[in-house]
Structures are given as structure tokens and as C-alpha cells.
Scaffold this motif. Structure first.
Motif, short mmCIF file in Angstrom:
data_model
loop_
_atom_site.label_atom_id
_atom_site.label_comp_id
_atom_site.label_asym_id
_atom_site.label_seq_id
_atom_site.Cartn_x
_atom_site.Cartn_y
_atom_site.Cartn_z
N LEU A 27 39.98 43.95 36.46
CA LEU A 27 38.96 43.30 37.29
C LEU A 27 37.56 43.66 36.79
O LEU A 27 36.98 44.67 37.21
CB LEU A 27 39.14 43.70 38.75
CG LEU A 27 38.25 42.97 39.77
CD1 LEU A 27 38.43 41.46 39.67
CD2 LEU A 27 38.53 43.45 41.18
N TRP A 71 34.32 43.56 39.39
CA TRP A 71 34.70 44.48 40.45
C TRP A 71 33.72 44.47 41.63
O TRP A 71 34.09 44.82 42.75
CB TRP A 71 34.82 45.91 39.90
CG TRP A 71 33.59 46.40 39.19
CD1 TRP A 71 33.37 46.38 37.84
CD2 TRP A 71 32.41 46.99 39.77
NE1 TRP A 71 32.13 46.90 37.55
CE2 TRP A 71 31.53 47.28 38.72
CE3 TRP A 71 32.03 47.27 41.08
CZ2 TRP A 71 30.27 47.85 38.93
CZ3 TRP A 71 30.79 47.85 41.30
CH2 TRP A 71 29.93 48.13 40.23
N ALA A 100 35.13 42.40 44.32
CA ALA A 100 36.56 42.70 44.46
C ALA A 100 37.16 42.14 45.75
O ALA A 100 38.23 41.52 45.74
CB ALA A 100 36.78 44.21 44.39
N TRP A 155 46.18 44.96 40.14
CA TRP A 155 44.80 44.99 39.64
C TRP A 155 44.51 46.33 38.97
O TRP A 155 44.84 47.38 39.51
CB TRP A 155 43.81 44.79 40.79
CG TRP A 155 43.86 43.45 41.43
CD1 TRP A 155 44.44 43.13 42.63
CD2 TRP A 155 43.31 42.22 40.92
NE1 TRP A 155 44.29 41.79 42.90
CE2 TRP A 155 43.60 41.20 41.87
CE3 TRP A 155 42.61 41.89 39.77
CZ2 TRP A 155 43.20 39.88 41.70
CZ3 TRP A 155 42.22 40.56 39.59
CH2 TRP A 155 42.51 39.59 40.55
N GLN A 192 41.33 48.61 37.93
CA GLN A 192 39.89 48.80 38.10
C GLN A 192 39.46 50.09 37.40
O GLN A 192 40.27 51.00 37.21
CB GLN A 192 39.53 48.85 39.58
CG GLN A 192 39.85 47.55 40.32
CD GLN A 192 39.32 47.52 41.73
OE1 GLN A 192 38.11 47.55 41.95
NE2 GLN A 192 40.21 47.46 42.71
#
Length: 409
Positions: free
Chosen positions: A376, A379, A382, A399, A401
Motif C-alpha cells: 500500500l 498508505w 489506507a 496488505w 504497509q
């Protein structure tokens, strides 16, 4: 021997604290057949002024390289940001633009997302936007736009034609501009006696606290704090009179400047500066610790992606953001580790990411065959993205991150 340069605010000494290495222009999405042809690179490194505490890039990228006819970023691309700018426009209308024939000027108006509501309300306005493509989009919405870079000479011309401005506003624009002296002299020239200059930009304290190092890229030359903005304002006959934390783009502050002595500073200014001092934000030890965290994120992210590839998992990216250029190029991530990046912007689709040359594809490609994992890059959106992509989660997708550290959710 420490690497130094001259401060673009006060001419003091800027001491380098982190080097991201060779980086491309963050929005230079090329056609696949032309990837690598005459690609512009520069050294992305950050330093802090030992006099005024302004954090800034060590090297400047020519503005014409970044902001041009084909500039691809559109402010109205996010529903969250549309709501954000809509609320601000209403706030300006009911607080600062209440006199007879009020006038507002926006620096870097992009596609007119903020000015549109004020234009519809009949408020006299002007957007100053150097990127021709997005300026045309704003003009098509009925917004008055001047295609230009805002600086002292342009401000003088606007004042002569339109009179003083009650509000001068900039969102995610001021931090882009190295020639700050000309900007602020222009603001002083254009501003009405009781007018305000309001700007919002990424907050350096949040970048350090969250390890959101990808906020550092070619278009972001300055990284503001309340302390450094106060010092900058003083040098140009302005005063920092208010600050407001706002939850956009991973953490920003909205700063309000006025002509010195025109308004009484709010208590929020002293409070935020005290918090920055308590955080020891300008101590070199704090900055070196931030650098260590950044290197750890790089190592962890690359290690995770290699492990997933070795196990046969499909990994794509989500959001071909400008800030993803820093992550991809600093970490050395290419199409061998990330198959493609999904992005809603039609101007980026069918092209490849700057430097790393990862294909950018529309969301339909993401949904046609969900990957096992998605990095992602957007972000800061998000919550909005994860709600929209619930089917990906339901299909077993996960996901990845990397802010504030590398983690899988």
C-alpha cells in the motif's frame, strides 16, 4: 567531514543528515518503450539549518522539470480530500471572506478543488497554477486561473490588476518552492493589511514520529515545523499567528501568517513549538535515529518481498504515488519483486514508475485476478482504500504497509 550547503531561508549552514541516493523525478511516468531514455536523476538528501532549523533538500531540482503541462497529480482524485477542501472553502467564506468584495488567491490551485465552491458562491478569486494541464481543468470548471509560478513579480502584477488579497492560500505547494524569499515578499506585497496567508504542508515532526520517509522526494524541498515557520516568517515581516494539526497526507499542519503585529498569535503556536522542543526534533541525535529507522524499513521490506517471491506469492503495489518513487528507488525494488502497481489515474496507467520501471495498471487489472499481497503505497488513504477494496480482503488478500514499520495486515 560533514556535507553542508547554504540555507535557502536564512543563508545559514545546512548540515546533511540523510542521503537517499540517486532518485528520479517522482512524477515522471514514462511509456514502457521509452523507459530509461534521458531519465532525469538527482541526489536526494536532507539536511537541517543550524541557524533557523529549517529542514530542506541538499540539492534543488529545476522547477520546470517537475511542474509542467503533463503534471499528473489531481487533488480531486480522493473523496476524502474533496471533503477536506470543501470544508475549508466554507470556513474561508464564513470567516475571512466576509467583507465587501473579498478576494482570495490560491497558489498551486491544481484542478480547482478548493476554489470551485468559492467561485460558485460568487467570491472573487484567482488560482495561480504553473502546470498547464491541471490549470486547464480548473478553468473548465469556471475558475479564474493564471498559468504561472507565483513569485514577487507575479504578486505585484496581481495586486495592480485585482487589488489586495484577504486570503492567500496554498495546500501542499509551499514546501515545493525553494525560492521562498520571492514567495514571501510577494505575499507581503499582495496581502491586505488584515489579511492572512494560510498554507498546509507535511509536518516534519510527524514524518520523524511515523518514519514516513517517503514524504521526502523531489517535489518536497522544505519540511516545516512551527519553529522553523516562525523564524522564516520573521525574516519577511510576517508573523505566525495560528497552527492547526490536520489529518491529511499522513499528518500536516495548517499554518496561518499575518503581517507582523496585525493579529494576536493564538496559544496553539506556543504549544506546538513547546511540543517540538520536547521531542528534541532539531537534535542531530533525533535525526540520526530517524535515519536508522529508515534503513531498517528498507531492509525489512526488501527481505519480506524476496521471501514472498521465493514462496511463489504474487505481490502488486497499490497507488502509484509520487512518494512511492522514494521507496522503490531507495530500496531497489523493481518489477522482479512487484508485478505491477494499480492506480486510478488515467495519466499514469499504461506507463511505468520512475526509475524502477514497474508497470502501472488500472484497478480493473487488480480486481480481475487478486494478488496474494498488495503493497500500500497510498498508505495515507489506507482507511478509504481498504473500505473500497473489501473484496480483496475477502478473497484472502493481505496488505503490506511500511509506515511506521513493515507489517502485514
Amino acid at each position: 567531514m560533514p556535507v553542508t550547503s547554504q540555507c535557502r531561508i536564512c543563508d545559514g549552514i545546512v548540515q546533511e543528515f540523510f542521503d537517499f541516493g540517486r532518485q528520479p523525478l517522482s512524477d515522471a511516468f514514462a511509456e514502457p518503450a521509452r523507459a530509461g531514455d534521458n531519465e532525469f536523476f538527482f541526489r536526494l538528501a536532507t539536511g537541517i539549518c543550524t541557524s533557523c532549523s529549517m529542514v530542506q533538500l541538499m540539492e534543488e531540482v529545476p522547477r520546470e522539470e517537475m511542474f509542467h503541462e503533463d503534471y499528473p497529480y489531481l487533488s480531486s482524485g480522493s473523496s476524502f480530500m474533496r471533503e477536506h477542501f470543501g470544508k475549508l472553502a466554507e470556513r474561508f467564506r464564513t470567516t475571512e471572506l466576509t467583507g465587501p468584495d473579498p478576494f482570495i488567491v490560491e497558489l498551486g490551485c491544481n484542478d480547482g478543488i478548493m476554489l470551485k465552491a468559492l467561485a460558485d458562491a460568487g467570491i472573487r478569486h484567482l488560482g495561480v497554477e504553473p502546470s498547464g494541464g491541471v490549470a486547464d481543468l480548473a478553468a473548465a470548471k469556471g475558475i479564474t486561473v493564471r498559468k504561472d509560478f507565483f513569485e514577487e513579480k507575479v504578486a505585484s502584477e496581481i495586486r495592480a490588476e485585482q487589488g489586495p488579497a484577504d486570503v492567500i492560500y496554498a495546500a501542499n505547494t509551499l514546501c515545493h518552492i525553494p525560492y521562498m524569499g520571492s514567495i514571501l515578499r510577494g505575499v507581503v506585497n499582495l496581502l491586505a493589511p488584515k489579511g492572512v496567508f494560510v498554507f498546509e504542508d507535511p509536518y516534519f515532526a510527524d514524518i520523524v514520529r511515523r518514519n514516513s520517509f517517503d514524504q521526502i522526494y523531489d517535489e518536497h524541498f522544505f519540511f516545516f515545523t512551527a519553529q522553523s515557520v516562525r523564524e522564516m516568517a520573521k525574516l519577511h515581516g510576517l508573523e505566525l499567528v495560528d497552527v492547526e494539526r490536520i489529518p491529511v497526507h499522513g499528518g500536516e499542519v495548517r499554518y496561518t501568517l499575518a503581517l507582523a503585529g496585525a493579529r494576536t498569535p493564538s496559544a496553539a503556536v506556543a504549544e506546538l513549538i513547546a511540543a517540538e522542543q520536547e521531542q528534541k526534533l532539531t537534535d542531530f541525535a533525533t535525526l540520526e535515529s530517524f535515519g536508522a529507522n529508515v534503513r531498517q524499513i528498507r531492509d525489512d521490506l526488501v527481505s519480506l518481498l524476496r521471501e514472498l517471491k521465493d514462496k511463489g506469492h504474487r505481490v502488486v503495489g497499490y497507488g502509484a504515488t509520487a512518494k512511492s518513487a522514494t521507496v522503490l528507488n531507495f530500496c531497489g525494488i523493481g518489477p522482479d519483486l512487484i508485478e505491477f502497481i494499480s492506480d486510478t489515474s488515467s495519466t499514469k496507467q499504461g506507463r511505468v514508475t520512475p526509475g524502477s520501471h514497474i508497470p502501472v495498471k488500472p484497478p480493473t487489472e487488480f480486481a480481475a485476478r487478486y494478488p496474494d499481497y498488495a503493497v500500500l503505497f497510498a498508505w495515507n488513504h489506507a482507511e478509504e482504500i481498504m473500505a473500497k477494496e473489501q473484496d480483496f480482503r475477502d478473497a484472502g488478500g493481505r496488505w503490506i504497509q511500511y509506515v511506521p514499520s513493515v507489517h502485514v495486515s
